[in-house]
Design a protein around this motif. Structure first.
Motif, PDB file in Angstrom:
ATOM      1  N   GLY A  99      19.377 -24.462  -5.222  1.00 11.79           N
ATOM      2  CA  GLY A  99      18.872 -23.546  -5.801  1.00 11.79           C
ATOM      3  C   GLY A  99      17.208 -23.129  -5.187  1.00 11.79           C
ATOM      4  N   ILE A 100      16.685 -23.754  -4.208  1.00 11.72           N
ATOM      5  CA  ILE A 100      15.178 -23.349  -3.771  1.00 11.72           C
ATOM      6  C   ILE A 100      15.225 -22.163  -2.549  1.00 11.72           C
ATOM      7  CG2 ILE A 100      13.997 -24.525  -2.122  1.00 11.72           C
ATOM      8  CD1 ILE A 100      14.870 -27.369  -2.591  1.00 11.72           C
ATOM      9  N   ALA A 101      14.770 -21.735  -2.352  1.00 11.42           N
ATOM     10  CA  ALA A 101      14.594 -20.032  -2.102  1.00 11.42           C
ATOM     11  C   ALA A 101      13.074 -20.075  -1.412  1.00 11.42           C
ATOM     12  CB  ALA A 101      15.040 -18.903  -3.392  1.00 11.42           C
ATOM     13  N   THR A 102      13.404 -19.845  -0.263  1.00  6.17           N
ATOM     14  CA  THR A 102      12.091 -19.444   0.578  1.00  6.17           C
ATOM     15  C   THR A 102      11.522 -18.000   1.708  1.00  6.17           C
ATOM     16  OG1 THR A 102      12.472 -21.843   1.514  1.00  6.17           O
ATOM     17  CG2 THR A 102      11.192 -19.969   2.949  1.00  6.17           C
ATOM     18  N   VAL A 103      10.424 -17.274   0.844  1.00  4.09           N
ATOM     19  CA  VAL A 103      10.276 -15.992   1.029  1.00  4.09           C
ATOM     20  C   VAL A 103       9.241 -16.517   2.652  1.00  4.09           C
ATOM     21  CG1 VAL A 103       8.962 -13.800   0.345  1.00  4.09           C
ATOM     22  CG2 VAL A 103      10.744 -15.640  -0.879  1.00  4.09           C
ATOM     23  N   TYR A 104       9.546 -16.532   3.730  1.00  4.33           N
ATOM     24  CA  TYR A 104       8.719 -15.672   4.732  1.00  4.33           C
ATOM     25  C   TYR A 104       7.737 -14.666   4.826  1.00  4.33           C
ATOM     26  CZ  TYR A 104      11.288 -20.031   5.962  1.00  4.33           C
ATOM     27  OH  TYR A 104      12.232 -21.508   5.944  1.00  4.33           O
ATOM     28  N   GLN A 105       7.039 -15.193   5.190  1.00  2.38           N
ATOM     29  CA  GLN A 105       5.633 -13.992   5.418  1.00  2.38           C
ATOM     30  C   GLN A 105       5.855 -13.108   6.079  1.00  2.38           C
ATOM     31  OE1 GLN A 105       2.013 -15.575   7.466  1.00  2.38           O
ATOM     32  NE2 GLN A 105       0.896 -14.530   7.246  1.00  2.38           N
ATOM     33  N   ASP A 106       7.278 -13.247   6.959  1.00  2.00           N
ATOM     34  CA  ASP A 106       7.878 -12.059   8.231  1.00  2.00           C
ATOM     35  C   ASP A 106       8.983 -11.240   6.716  1.00  2.00           C
ATOM     36  OD1 ASP A 106       9.512 -13.635   7.695  1.00  2.00           O
ATOM     37  OD2 ASP A 106       9.752 -13.309  10.403  1.00  2.00           O
ATOM     38  N   LEU A 107       9.014 -11.831   6.295  1.00  2.00           N
ATOM     39  CA  LEU A 107       9.938 -11.282   5.125  1.00  2.00           C
ATOM     40  C   LEU A 107      11.625 -11.097   5.324  1.00  2.00           C
ATOM     41  CD1 LEU A 107       7.772  -8.784   2.938  1.00  2.00           C
ATOM     42  CD2 LEU A 107       8.591 -10.697   2.435  1.00  2.00           C
ATOM     43  N   ALA A 108      11.867 -10.668   7.230  1.00  2.00           N
ATOM     44  CA  ALA A 108      12.995 -10.693   7.402  1.00  2.00           C
ATOM     45  C   ALA A 108      13.941 -10.006   6.398  1.00  2.00           C
ATOM     46  CB  ALA A 108      14.190 -12.059   6.983  1.00  2.00           C
TER      47      ALA A 108
ATOM     48  N   VAL B 164      12.998 -23.144  -7.466  1.00  2.00           N
ATOM     49  CA  VAL B 164      12.441 -23.121  -7.023  1.00  2.00           C
ATOM     50  C   VAL B 164      12.143 -22.081  -5.850  1.00  2.00           C
ATOM     51  CG1 VAL B 164      10.821 -24.514  -5.188  1.00  2.00           C
ATOM     52  CG2 VAL B 164      12.778 -25.661  -7.139  1.00  2.00           C
ATOM     53  N   LEU B 165      10.816 -21.674  -5.468  1.00  2.00           N
ATOM     54  CA  LEU B 165      10.810 -20.427  -4.955  1.00  2.00           C
ATOM     55  C   LEU B 165       9.667 -20.714  -4.287  1.00  2.00           C
ATOM     56  CD1 LEU B 165      10.788 -17.367  -3.896  1.00  2.00           C
ATOM     57  CD2 LEU B 165       9.406 -16.422  -5.894  1.00  2.00           C
ATOM     58  N   VAL B 166       9.756 -20.898  -2.736  1.00  2.00           N
ATOM     59  CA  VAL B 166       8.177 -21.231  -1.591  1.00  2.00           C
ATOM     60  C   VAL B 166       8.466 -19.641  -1.103  1.00  2.00           C
ATOM     61  CG1 VAL B 166       8.220 -22.830   0.229  1.00  2.00           C
ATOM     62  CG2 VAL B 166       9.590 -23.497  -1.347  1.00  2.00           C
ATOM     63  N   LEU B 167       6.888 -19.659  -1.855  1.00  2.00           N
ATOM     64  CA  LEU B 167       5.932 -18.543  -0.944  1.00  2.00           C
ATOM     65  C   LEU B 167       4.967 -19.251   0.372  1.00  2.00           C
ATOM     66  CD1 LEU B 167       5.238 -16.816  -4.180  1.00  2.00           C
ATOM     67  CD2 LEU B 167       7.113 -16.163  -3.248  1.00  2.00           C
ATOM     68  N   ASP B 168       5.342 -18.193   1.580  1.00  2.00           N
ATOM     69  CA  ASP B 168       4.721 -19.130   2.662  1.00  2.00           C
ATOM     70  C   ASP B 168       3.555 -17.479   2.610  1.00  2.00           C
ATOM     71  OD1 ASP B 168       3.114 -19.575   5.534  1.00  2.00           O
ATOM     72  OD2 ASP B 168       5.645 -18.357   6.269  1.00  2.00           O
ATOM     73  N   GLU B 169       2.300 -17.647   2.545  1.00  2.00           N
ATOM     74  CA  GLU B 169       1.019 -17.394   2.395  1.00  2.00           C
ATOM     75  C   GLU B 169       1.352 -15.672   2.654  1.00  2.00           C
ATOM     76  OE1 GLU B 169      -1.913 -18.101   3.634  1.00  2.00           O
ATOM     77  OE2 GLU B 169      -1.158 -19.326   5.025  1.00  2.00           O
ATOM     78  N   PRO B 170       1.837 -15.671   1.527  1.00  2.00           N
ATOM     79  CA  PRO B 170       2.843 -14.154   0.653  1.00  2.00           C
ATOM     80  C   PRO B 170       1.146 -12.723   0.433  1.00  2.00           C
ATOM     81  CG  PRO B 170       2.193 -15.335  -0.997  1.00  2.00           C
ATOM     82  CD  PRO B 170       1.760 -16.002  -0.271  1.00  2.00           C
TER      83      PRO B 170
END
Length: 275
Positions: free
Chosen positions: A80-89, A166-172
């Motif tokens: 249940g842990i999703a990560t959204v990176y700065q480059d978004l992929a 859980v949502l992890v947002l990298d420098e959105p």
């Protein structure tokens, strides 16, 4: 209340290089935990541990009270842990709906007649974005034609739809202007209100303070502060983020010294000896 994710005194080393040491973090449902720090503070390493890219070397990593060590990002997603990176992929030339389901495309038919269920993907993407308050002109348009803020919002809505806890947002908001940053923060708050625990990684204390419930400050791989919103003001958070006493020392160093007369300074008037 048991935290969705809890890190207690977690450290990570790459050979003799200390990337992270003694960092603690709690992520609760319906709350936003902000991790602040400049470049090189250890934010990226912390993301990689939570996302399952790297294993921590010491300390405790718990998911819903269960001690764990994630082996890979797929295991993190399954937990249940999703990560959204700065480059978004994302794939810029693919339509919004295709990026929304990228890697998890539903199909219909059997055997040689099996094919992508395009209508389901289009309708689901449209309805899920609307549910988050995102009204796109056309889900068939290439995602590369959207603004940076809109792409971030699509990524957030995707994580919510696929059951992230859980949502992890990298420098959105790092590469966005003021207006688009506001739009993204609104959808970050919408994810919180949907019951997710959010980890917001940022170097902007003003953005963090607008939406955050907890704040962890990192400096050179170590914690330099940990606060709840009711225990710290924006000014104090900004001061700690900027370096506090170090910034004051730098201000003194950069203050202009008096320019000597022979270098163009104003001459000092001499009235002679005092009476």
């Amino acid at each position: 209340m048991t935290a969705l994710v809890e890190l207690d005194n977690v450290s990570k080393y790459y050979g003799n290089i200390r990337a992270l040491e003694g960092v603690s973090l709690e992520v609760h449902a319906g709350q936003i935990s902000c991790v602040l720090g400049d470049n090189g503070a250890g934010k990226s390493t912390l993301i990689k541990i939570i996302a399952g890219l790297h294993r921590h070397d010491s300390g405790t990593f718990l998911i819903e009270g269960e001690q764990t060590s994630l082996a890979n990002p797929r295991e993190a997603l399954d937990r249940g842990i999703a990560t959204v990176y700065q480059d978004l992929a994302v794939v810029p030339l693919m339509p919004v709906w295709r990026n929304f389901f990228l890697g998890s495309e539903p199909t219909k038919g059997v055997g040689p007649f099996k094919r992508l269920d395009v209508e389901l993907m289009r309708e689901t993407t449209r309805s899920e974005l609307l549910r988050m308050g995102i009204d796109l002109r056309d889900v068939d348009q290439p995602i590369g034609t959207l603004s940076g803020g809109e792409r971030q919002c699509v990524a957030i809505a995707r994580a919510v739809y696929f059951g992230a806890k859980v949502l992890v947002l990298d420098e959105p908001t790092a590469a966005l202007g003021v207006k688009q940053s506001g739009v993204v923060l609104k959808y970050v708050a919408a994810a919180r209100d949907a019951g997710l625990g959010v980890v917001l990684i940022t170097h902007n204390p003003h953005h963090a303070y607008l939406v955050g419930d907890r704040f962890v400050l990192l400096k050179r791989g170590s914690m330099s502060g940990s606060h709840t919103k009711d225990s710290v003001t924006l000014d104090e958070l900004t001061r700690q983020m900027a370096g506090g006493s170090e910034l004051e020392d730098l201000r003194h160093e950069l203050e202009r010294a008096p320019v000597p007369t022979h270098l163009g300074g104003h001459p000092v008037k001499d009235d002679g000896p005092a009476a």
